[in-house]
Design a protein around this motif. Structure first.
Motif, PDB file in Angstrom:
ATOM      1  N   GLY A   9     -39.408  46.464 -41.284  1.00 35.76           N
ATOM      2  CA  GLY A   9     -39.246  47.033 -39.945  1.00 35.76           C
ATOM      3  C   GLY A   9     -40.533  46.866 -39.162  1.00 35.76           C
ATOM      4  O   GLY A   9     -41.293  45.914 -39.372  1.00 35.76           O
ATOM      5  N   TYR A  10     -40.787  47.801 -38.248  1.00 35.93           N
ATOM      6  CA  TYR A  10     -41.968  47.719 -37.371  1.00 35.93           C
ATOM      7  C   TYR A  10     -43.254  47.597 -38.184  1.00 35.93           C
ATOM      8  O   TYR A  10     -44.159  46.867 -37.815  1.00 35.93           O
ATOM      9  N   LEU A  11     -43.322  48.302 -39.290  1.00 37.30           N
ATOM     10  CA  LEU A  11     -44.519  48.197 -40.135  1.00 37.30           C
ATOM     11  C   LEU A  11     -44.445  46.961 -41.043  1.00 37.30           C
ATOM     12  O   LEU A  11     -45.344  46.124 -41.034  1.00 37.30           O
ATOM     13  N   ASP A  30     -35.727  43.098 -47.388  1.00 37.13           N
ATOM     14  CA  ASP A  30     -35.098  44.197 -46.646  1.00 37.13           C
ATOM     15  C   ASP A  30     -33.617  44.215 -46.994  1.00 37.13           C
ATOM     16  O   ASP A  30     -33.032  43.186 -47.342  1.00 37.13           O
ATOM     17  N   LYS A  35     -31.504  41.356 -40.093  1.00 40.55           N
ATOM     18  CA  LYS A  35     -32.948  41.332 -39.851  1.00 40.55           C
ATOM     19  C   LYS A  35     -33.609  40.208 -40.651  1.00 40.55           C
ATOM     20  O   LYS A  35     -34.427  39.448 -40.138  1.00 40.55           O
ATOM     21  N   VAL A  83     -40.819  50.981 -46.362  1.00 41.49           N
ATOM     22  CA  VAL A  83     -39.497  51.414 -45.868  1.00 41.49           C
ATOM     23  C   VAL A  83     -39.643  52.694 -45.044  1.00 41.49           C
ATOM     24  O   VAL A  83     -40.681  53.358 -45.059  1.00 41.49           O
ATOM     25  N   THR A  85     -39.228  56.531 -43.508  1.00 38.25           N
ATOM     26  CA  THR A  85     -39.192  57.914 -44.016  1.00 38.25           C
ATOM     27  C   THR A  85     -38.793  58.814 -42.849  1.00 38.25           C
ATOM     28  O   THR A  85     -39.587  59.620 -42.367  1.00 38.25           O
ATOM     29  N   THR A 121     -45.291  56.521 -44.627  1.00 41.96           N
ATOM     30  CA  THR A 121     -45.897  57.841 -44.445  1.00 41.96           C
ATOM     31  C   THR A 121     -45.047  58.856 -45.199  1.00 41.96           C
ATOM     32  O   THR A 121     -43.853  58.986 -44.922  1.00 41.96           O
ATOM     33  N   GLU A 148     -50.882  53.434 -43.542  1.00 44.08           N
ATOM     34  CA  GLU A 148     -50.985  52.446 -42.460  1.00 44.08           C
ATOM     35  C   GLU A 148     -51.271  53.169 -41.144  1.00 44.08           C
ATOM     36  O   GLU A 148     -50.611  54.155 -40.832  1.00 44.08           O
ATOM     37  N   GLU A 152     -47.896  50.593 -32.688  1.00 45.97           N
ATOM     38  CA  GLU A 152     -46.944  49.639 -32.120  1.00 45.97           C
ATOM     39  C   GLU A 152     -47.505  49.158 -30.784  1.00 45.97           C
ATOM     40  O   GLU A 152     -48.102  49.927 -30.042  1.00 45.97           O
ATOM     41  N   LYS A 268     -41.564  63.111 -36.159  1.00 47.38           N
ATOM     42  CA  LYS A 268     -41.043  63.393 -37.506  1.00 47.38           C
ATOM     43  C   LYS A 268     -42.183  63.673 -38.482  1.00 47.38           C
ATOM     44  O   LYS A 268     -42.000  64.434 -39.432  1.00 47.38           O
ATOM     45  N   ARG A 335     -37.005  55.163 -30.676  1.00 46.00           N
ATOM     46  CA  ARG A 335     -36.811  56.308 -31.563  1.00 46.00           C
ATOM     47  C   ARG A 335     -37.475  57.540 -30.945  1.00 46.00           C
ATOM     48  O   ARG A 335     -38.647  57.512 -30.601  1.00 46.00           O
TER      49      ARG A 335
HETATM   50  N1  NAD Z   1     -43.906  52.024 -36.866  1.00 45.11           N
HETATM   51  C1  NAD Z   1     -45.164  52.424 -36.912  1.00 45.11           C
HETATM   52  O1  NAD Z   1     -45.898  52.349 -35.928  1.00 45.11           O
HETATM   53  C2  NAD Z   1     -45.722  52.992 -38.191  1.00 45.11           C
HETATM   54  C3  NAD Z   1     -47.118  53.152 -38.304  1.00 45.11           C
HETATM   55  C4  NAD Z   1     -47.639  53.702 -39.467  1.00 45.11           C
HETATM   56  C5  NAD Z   1     -46.786  54.126 -40.481  1.00 45.11           C
HETATM   57  N2  NAD Z   1     -45.433  53.980 -40.317  1.00 45.11           N
HETATM   58  C6  NAD Z   1     -44.577  54.415 -41.416  1.00 45.11           C
HETATM   59  O2  NAD Z   1     -44.056  53.261 -42.032  1.00 45.11           O
HETATM   60  C7  NAD Z   1     -42.747  53.499 -42.545  1.00 45.11           C
HETATM   61  C8  NAD Z   1     -41.789  52.481 -41.951  1.00 45.11           C
HETATM   62  O3  NAD Z   1     -41.739  52.675 -40.561  1.00 45.11           O
HETATM   63  P1  NAD Z   1     -41.086  51.604 -39.579  1.00 45.11           P
HETATM   64  O4  NAD Z   1     -41.425  52.041 -38.202  1.00 45.11           O
HETATM   65  O5  NAD Z   1     -41.449  50.227 -40.011  1.00 45.11           O
HETATM   66  O6  NAD Z   1     -39.532  51.867 -39.881  1.00 45.11           O
HETATM   67  P2  NAD Z   1     -38.296  50.868 -39.651  1.00 45.11           P
HETATM   68  O7  NAD Z   1     -37.097  51.708 -39.644  1.00 45.11           O
HETATM   69  O8  NAD Z   1     -38.591  49.979 -38.481  1.00 45.11           O
HETATM   70  O9  NAD Z   1     -38.295  49.936 -40.940  1.00 45.11           O
HETATM   71  C9  NAD Z   1     -37.883  50.352 -42.194  1.00 45.11           C
HETATM   72  C10 NAD Z   1     -37.181  49.172 -42.863  1.00 45.11           C
HETATM   73  O10 NAD Z   1     -36.947  49.469 -44.236  1.00 45.11           O
HETATM   74  C11 NAD Z   1     -35.693  48.889 -44.585  1.00 45.11           C
HETATM   75  N3  NAD Z   1     -35.203  49.497 -45.836  1.00 45.11           N
HETATM   76  C12 NAD Z   1     -34.682  50.727 -46.027  1.00 45.11           C
HETATM   77  N4  NAD Z   1     -34.392  50.916 -47.313  1.00 45.11           N
HETATM   78  C13 NAD Z   1     -34.745  49.794 -47.980  1.00 45.11           C
HETATM   79  C14 NAD Z   1     -34.710  49.388 -49.337  1.00 45.11           C
HETATM   80  N5  NAD Z   1     -34.269  50.207 -50.296  1.00 45.11           N
HETATM   81  N6  NAD Z   1     -35.148  48.161 -49.634  1.00 45.11           N
HETATM   82  C15 NAD Z   1     -35.605  47.328 -48.690  1.00 45.11           C
HETATM   83  N7  NAD Z   1     -35.682  47.666 -47.392  1.00 45.11           N
HETATM   84  C16 NAD Z   1     -35.255  48.880 -47.033  1.00 45.11           C
HETATM   85  C17 NAD Z   1     -34.835  49.128 -43.367  1.00 45.11           C
HETATM   86  O11 NAD Z   1     -33.706  48.283 -43.337  1.00 45.11           O
HETATM   87  C18 NAD Z   1     -35.819  48.839 -42.242  1.00 45.11           C
HETATM   88  O12 NAD Z   1     -35.805  47.487 -41.840  1.00 45.11           O
HETATM   89  C19 NAD Z   1     -42.438  54.950 -42.178  1.00 45.11           C
HETATM   90  O13 NAD Z   1     -42.790  55.772 -43.243  1.00 45.11           O
HETATM   91  C20 NAD Z   1     -43.350  55.205 -40.996  1.00 45.11           C
HETATM   92  O14 NAD Z   1     -43.646  56.572 -40.837  1.00 45.11           O
HETATM   93  C21 NAD Z   1     -44.900  53.402 -39.216  1.00 45.11           C
END
Ligand code: NAD
Length: 438
Positions: A9-11, A30, A35, A83, A85, A121, A148, A152, A268, A335
């Motif tokens: 995902g985004y991370l 993923d 995706k 993934v 949270t 996280t 991390e 974004e 969250k 989100r």
């Molecule tokens: N987005 C940010 O800016 C950011 C920054 C720092 C930390 N984080 C943390 O990073 C984590 C991910 O955030 P995000 O924004 O990338 O979320 P997101 O929803 O964009 O990405 C999560 C990805 O994980 C995939 N996924 C779920 N279950 C899976 C599995 N069992 N196997 C493989 N893939 C699976 C989903 O399909 C999705 O593509 C969270 O804990 C978030 O708090 C995010």
């Protein structure tokens, strides 16, 4: 090194592409087949500046591949878990089911000596629980937590040149040294550029991330609380922020009063922190975060109330131009976006909301089909009874008030980000209303 990234995902997608850019051989995994199909041909499945270029070159080089099959992690020795949270339905706690599933999935394919690295996280205590599970699995793999801090909109730069690295490593000295050495090989370039590194235990690494977000959220809600006070005293919160921000101990960043924070992290994360603190008997220590959350949510309602007032308390059938949908500029992430919240509430009151965003219309349309969208700013402004700016994209903050004034039906603007120049807008005949300013 050969690394895998679970969750793209985004991370995770940015992390995978950036690790390949640094010269590692990377496989991204993923469960979302659509995706993965896009990533596999070097296409970014979401908007993030710099990511398309990085993906294209890394995929073309052969160093970056993607798969939905966890078995493809075989051969990698460092496995990043990235993934989601999200907030658990009906609760403030984090939903750890994706993290648990990712680790379980990995355990079927890792080899002895492999390092599983948590990047998601998570509530404090999660790593210790997972480490025990990994030890029990008999695979010989072990765990580190490497939170991390990317933002974004700046995710590529933040991943390749982070402002700090934190490794949460096992208690056992030998395992700790091996984990540190493996991670430092992954991050060799950043470390050569003298990026500060802090090596901690698991709990500290988990808490660093959560407390950093709690602090940032508190700073935003602090200035928004001052905006609430300013609103009844006639003071100007932007001048107040400028003045207190000159104190280097305070600093001006994150003191932008407005419609508040949103996105997939801050809301969250502070809720999960309060829930976890209560579980471990320390609820009172972070009870203030509930107030931080409440202040933040009140600001969304404040924008809606101001809009209703500006529409002479009769929103029904009035055209409201909503500028911005993403939770912040340079992202298509909606989100928990305050902008979406405001648009949806105004629509619920019967206003004819027409919303625009340079990047987030597609996501918004999918999630909120009841809203009307248009990607042409002129059409959105045309005949509007009210303009509400809720995401401070450059194209809106630098909009010419004279030009916009000729398009709208009524020159009324609510600046939900305090990013317009009130003088210029008033001079062009607009009724300007910011947040926390007269
Ligand atoms: N987005 C940010 O800016 C950011 C920054 C720092 C930390 N984080 C943390 O990073 C984590 C991910 O955030 P995000 O924004 O990338 O979320 P997101 O929803 O964009 O990405 C999560 C990805 O994980 C995939 N996924 C779920 N279950 C899976 C599995 N069992 N196997 C493989 N893939 C699976 C989903 O399909 C999705 O593509 C969270 O804990 C978030 O708090 C995010």
């Amino acid at each position: 090194m050969r690394v895998s990234v679970i969750g793209c995902g985004y991370l995770g997608a940015v992390h995978a592409a950036s690790m390949a850019e640094l010269g590692h051989e990377v496989v991204g995994i993923d469960v979302d087949a659509a995706k993965i199909a896009r990533l596999a041909v070097g296409e970014a499945p979401f908007f993030e500046p710099g990511l398309p270029e990085l993906l294209r070159s890394a995929v073309a080089s052969g160093r970056l591949t993607f798969s939905t099959d966890m078995a493809d992690v075989a051969g990698a020795s460092v496995h990043f878990v990235a993934v989601g949270t999200p907030q658990l339905r009906g609760s403030f706690s984090a939903d750890l089911s994706y993290v648990d599933a990712a680790v379980e999935g990995l355990l079927e394919h890792v080899s002895a000596g492999d390092l599983i690295v948590g990047k998601s996280t998570v509530p404090v205590g999660t790593a210790e629980r997972l480490a025990a599970r990994i030890a029990d699995s008999g695979t010989g793999a072990f765990l580190a937590w490497n939170p991390e801090f990317l933002r974004e909109g700046f995710a590529v730069k933040d991943t390749i040149s982070p402002d700090r690295l934190v490794y949460g490593v096992p208690v056992d000295a030998e395992a700790a040294a091996t984990a540190e050495a493996m991670l430092s090989e992954v991050y060799a370039q950043a470390l050569a550029a003298e990026t500060p590194l802090i090596v901690t235990d698991y709990a500290t690494a988990e808490l660093v991330k959560v407390s950093a977000n709690a602090f940032l959220a508190t700073k935003i809600s602090f200035i928004n609380a001052m905006a609430e006070i300013a609103e009844v005293t006639g003071a100007d919160v932007t001048q107040l922020a400028d003045a207190i921000g000159l104190d280097v101990r305070i600093g001006r960043r994150f003191l932008g009063a407005g419609v508040g924070f949103g996105g997939g992290c801050l809301p969250k994360d502070i809720r999960a922190f309060t829930a976890r603190a209560e579980e471990i008997g320390r609820g009172e220590s972070v009870a203030f975060l509930k107030e931080v959350d409440a202040i933040n949510l009140r600001r969304r309602q404040r924008v809606v109330d101001l809009a209703v007032d500006a529409l002479d308390r009769e929103p029904h059938g009035k055209k409201v131009a909503v500028l911005g949908l993403a939770f912040k500029p340079f992202s298509d992430d909606i989100r928990d976006s305050p902008a979406i919240d405001v648009a949806v509430r105004l629509r619920g009151l019967g206003a004819d909301v027409v919303a625009i965003d340079p990047e987030a219309i597609e996501n918004s349309r999918r999630m909120h089909p009841q809203l009307e969208f248009d990607d042409d700013l002129e059409a959105v402004l045309s005949g509007a009874d009210l303009v509400v700016l809720v995401t401070e994209w450059n194209e809106y903050r630098h909009m010419d008030p004279v030009w916009a004034g000729e398009l709208v039906g009524t020159r009324k603007v609510i600046d939900g980000r305090n990013c317009l120049d009130p003088k210029a807008w008033r001079a062009a005949g607009w009724t300007y209303q910011g947040l926390g300013r007269p």
